[in-house]
Scaffold this active site. Structure first.
Site, PDB file in Angstrom:
ATOM      1  N   TRP A   1      54.814  56.517  40.447  1.00  0.00           N
ATOM      2  CA  TRP A   1      55.683  56.179  41.591  1.00  0.00           C
ATOM      3  C   TRP A   1      56.360  54.834  41.411  1.00  0.00           C
ATOM      4  CZ3 TRP A   1      53.782  54.845  47.210  1.00  0.00           C
ATOM      5  CH2 TRP A   1      52.729  53.938  47.189  1.00  0.00           C
TER       6      TRP A   1
ATOM      7  N   TYR B   1      44.327  46.723  29.789  1.00  0.00           N
ATOM      8  CA  TYR B   1      44.119  47.562  30.976  1.00  0.00           C
ATOM      9  C   TYR B   1      42.907  48.475  30.830  1.00  0.00           C
ATOM     10  CZ  TYR B   1      44.992  50.702  34.860  1.00  0.00           C
ATOM     11  OH  TYR B   1      44.864  51.425  36.017  1.00  0.00           O
TER      12      TYR B   1
ATOM     13  N   ASP C   1      45.133  52.050  46.744  1.00  0.00           N
ATOM     14  CA  ASP C   1      43.859  52.200  46.032  1.00  0.00           C
ATOM     15  C   ASP C   1      42.579  51.864  46.797  1.00  0.00           C
ATOM     16  OD1 ASP C   1      45.773  52.586  44.136  1.00  0.00           O
ATOM     17  OD2 ASP C   1      45.020  51.092  42.730  1.00  0.00           O
TER      18      ASP C   1
ATOM     19  N   ARG D   1      41.453  41.791  44.343  1.00  0.00           N
ATOM     20  CA  ARG D   1      41.339  43.112  43.697  1.00  0.00           C
ATOM     21  C   ARG D   1      40.133  43.877  44.248  1.00  0.00           C
ATOM     22  NH1 ARG D   1      45.168  45.490  40.814  1.00  0.00           N
ATOM     23  NH2 ARG D   1      43.502  46.631  39.805  1.00  0.00           N
TER      24      ARG D   1
ATOM     25  N   GLU E   1      53.477  41.078  43.513  1.00  0.00           N
ATOM     26  CA  GLU E   1      53.043  42.461  43.740  1.00  0.00           C
ATOM     27  C   GLU E   1      52.796  42.707  45.240  1.00  0.00           C
ATOM     28  OE1 GLU E   1      49.422  43.367  41.663  1.00  0.00           O
ATOM     29  OE2 GLU E   1      49.538  45.512  42.100  1.00  0.00           O
TER      30      GLU E   1
HETATM   31  C1  DGY Z   1      45.220  49.833  39.224  1.00  0.00           C
HETATM   32  O1  DGY Z   1      44.778  49.779  38.092  1.00  0.00           O
HETATM   33  O2  DGY Z   1      44.947  49.039  40.123  1.00  0.00           O
HETATM   34  C2  DGY Z   1      46.185  50.903  39.535  1.00  0.00           C
HETATM   35  O3  DGY Z   1      46.708  50.829  40.806  1.00  0.00           O
HETATM   36  C3  DGY Z   1      45.563  52.243  39.310  1.00  0.00           C
HETATM   37  O4  DGY Z   1      46.573  53.104  39.062  1.00  0.00           O
END
Ligand code: DGY
Length: 438
Positions: free
Chosen positions: A34, A80, A168, A200, A400
């Site tokens: 998205w 990542y 999330d 986070r 962000e």
């Molecule tokens: C993250 O890694 O935080 C992403 O939003 C997962 O797609």
């Protein structure tokens, strides 16, 4: 304002990878579904070739069954987690054999993004040719959802992972996770090397995220098995609003190109059923907003988040209901000392103004709220959302996400999460260009 557009273009140019755009350096080093949709809207204002490429690259990774993954791992990166070797999408028999990807998806925005590209394009015949080339793929994606994600044939599709929602770590998921007994996994988080862990999801939350993935992997991402066994199965108002908005765009685009009347007829059937079910099942009269439905545990999740208002963008409520929603929005989210619009109910004790989707402002949601509110004629509030978005970015940059509290903003303030975030830049370009559009 021109300066801000120039800066936004710079952000998009520096995140461009030749055939797609990363959301943000380090934190998100691949193509996200998205994100790419919203990014294409910004690109379309200054480079339509790139906008088309962005979408085509995503659609090239579509699976044989119409599914479009949430991450496409075009490149190698060790910044990542979880990467392609964790997701193991190839376990599914229809997964792409050209691209590595995840086996979960994200809100289906591409239908309405194509219509946005048409709106923005100055060369209409060129963009119509492009739409003709790709529209059936998007249709196949919607067909996938209706045929595989709606086990009771209700017209509402489910998500089976919080990462599919896009929101999330919203508190909306807390009651689901409380019921799940996830093991403690041993893994190396990468996100918290880029961003303050306070902003986070927690380790415990990541354990749940991985546990749900493990179940899907064990069953080779088989939709029937997932519907039967996943502890996370939710009808999400944001996700279904995106599908409904995109249905409508596909109907209008098929009408425009004058082809595939049978697809258009099918879309109209889905659309009618979905809107009815959405209004009957997901609206909570007492709360005055749309809410999530926990399909696994058969109950509504009684929290208001910014997702609750995205049905305005899809034209789902009637005018009366829209008015009720606006009253709720102003009452709960509209304090004068807060920018609009927090991602979670600021009057709740679960609200956290700095933590990802538990409170901070996101520009993609604001962009949708602005458009939705305007379509219903709530112009004052619409422009407040738009102006707040522009003011935040102008003050501190293309972050962000943003803390809603106005008093925090000084010349030295920093935003939250990643910096030079692509969809923030892209949608600010769109918001700023709008006044010049015919
Ligand atoms: C993250 O890694 O935080 C992403 O939003 C997962 O797609």
């Amino acid at each position: 304002m021109k300066e801000l557009v120039k800066k936004a273009i710079k952000v998009l140019e520096s995140n461009w990878q030749g055939n797609f755009t990363i959301p943000c350096k380090g934190l998100y080093p691949f193509q996200w579904n998205w994100d790419s949709g919203f990014i294409a809207i910004g690109l379309a204002h200054f480079d339509m070739t790139k906008a088309k490429k962005e979408i085509s690259t995503l659609l090239n990774a579509q699976w044989g069954n119409g599914f479009i993954p949430h991450i496409i791992f075009h490149n190698e990166s060790d910044t990542y987690f979880p990467g392609p070797d964790y997701h193991c999408a190839h376990l599914h028999p229809h997964a792409s054999n050209k691209y590595k990807s995840s086996g979960i998806t994200q809100p289906p925005v591409i239908g309405f993004v194509l219509q946005e590209l048409y709106r923005i394009a100055t060369n209409k015949s060129d963009i119509i040719r492009y739409i003709e080339e790709v529209i059936d793929k998007v249709y196949q994606n919607h067909k996938y959802f209706y045929e595989n994600r709606d086990p009771f044939n209700e017209g509402l599709v489910y998500i089976y992972h919080n990462w599919e929602s896009g929101t999330d770590n919203s508190p909306v998921w807390d009651s689901i996770f409380e019921k799940i007994n996830s093991p403690e996994y041993n893994f190396k988080r990468r996100d918290t090397a880029h961003v303050d862990p306070e902003q986070r999801p927690s380790k415990k939350e990541y354990d749940h995220y991985l546990h749900i993935l493990e179940i899907a992997k064990k069953h080779h991402y088989d939709d029937e098995k997932i519907a039967e066994l996943s502890p996370f199965l939710v009808q999400d108002p944001l996700f279904n609003s995106m599908l409904i908005k995109s249905n409508q765009s596909l109907i209008e685009l098929y009408d425009l190109i004058g082809k595939k009347q049978e697809n258009m007829a099918q879309l109209k059937k889905w659309q009618e059923k979905s809107i009815r079910a959405f209004n009957e099942k997901l609206f909570d009269e007492e709360l005055g907003a749309y809410i999530h439905y926990d399909l696994r545990n058969n109950k509504s999740i009684k929290y208001i988040s910014s997702s609750s208002f995205t049905p305005l963008y899809a034209g789902i409520p009637n005018q009366n209901r829209a008015l009720k929603m606006v009253t709720t929005l102003i009452e709960k989210f509209g304090r004068e000392d807060n920018y609009l619009c927090a991602s979670f109910d600021p009057t709740s004790n679960k609200y956290n103004p700095v933590k990802y989707w538990r409170g901070p402002i996101w520009i993609n949601i604001n962009w949708m709220l602005y458009k939705g509110l305007k379509n219903y004629g709530f112009n004052k509030l619409a422009y407040q959302v738009k102006n707040d978005s522009i003011e935040l970015v102008e003050k501190i940059g293309f972050y962000e996400y943003f803390d809603p509290r106005k008093e925090l903003y000084t010349n030295e303030s920093k935003g939250l999460g990643g910096t030079d975030f692509s969809w923030t830049a892209a949608l600010i370009i769109d918001l700023l260009n709008e006044n010049q559009m015919p």
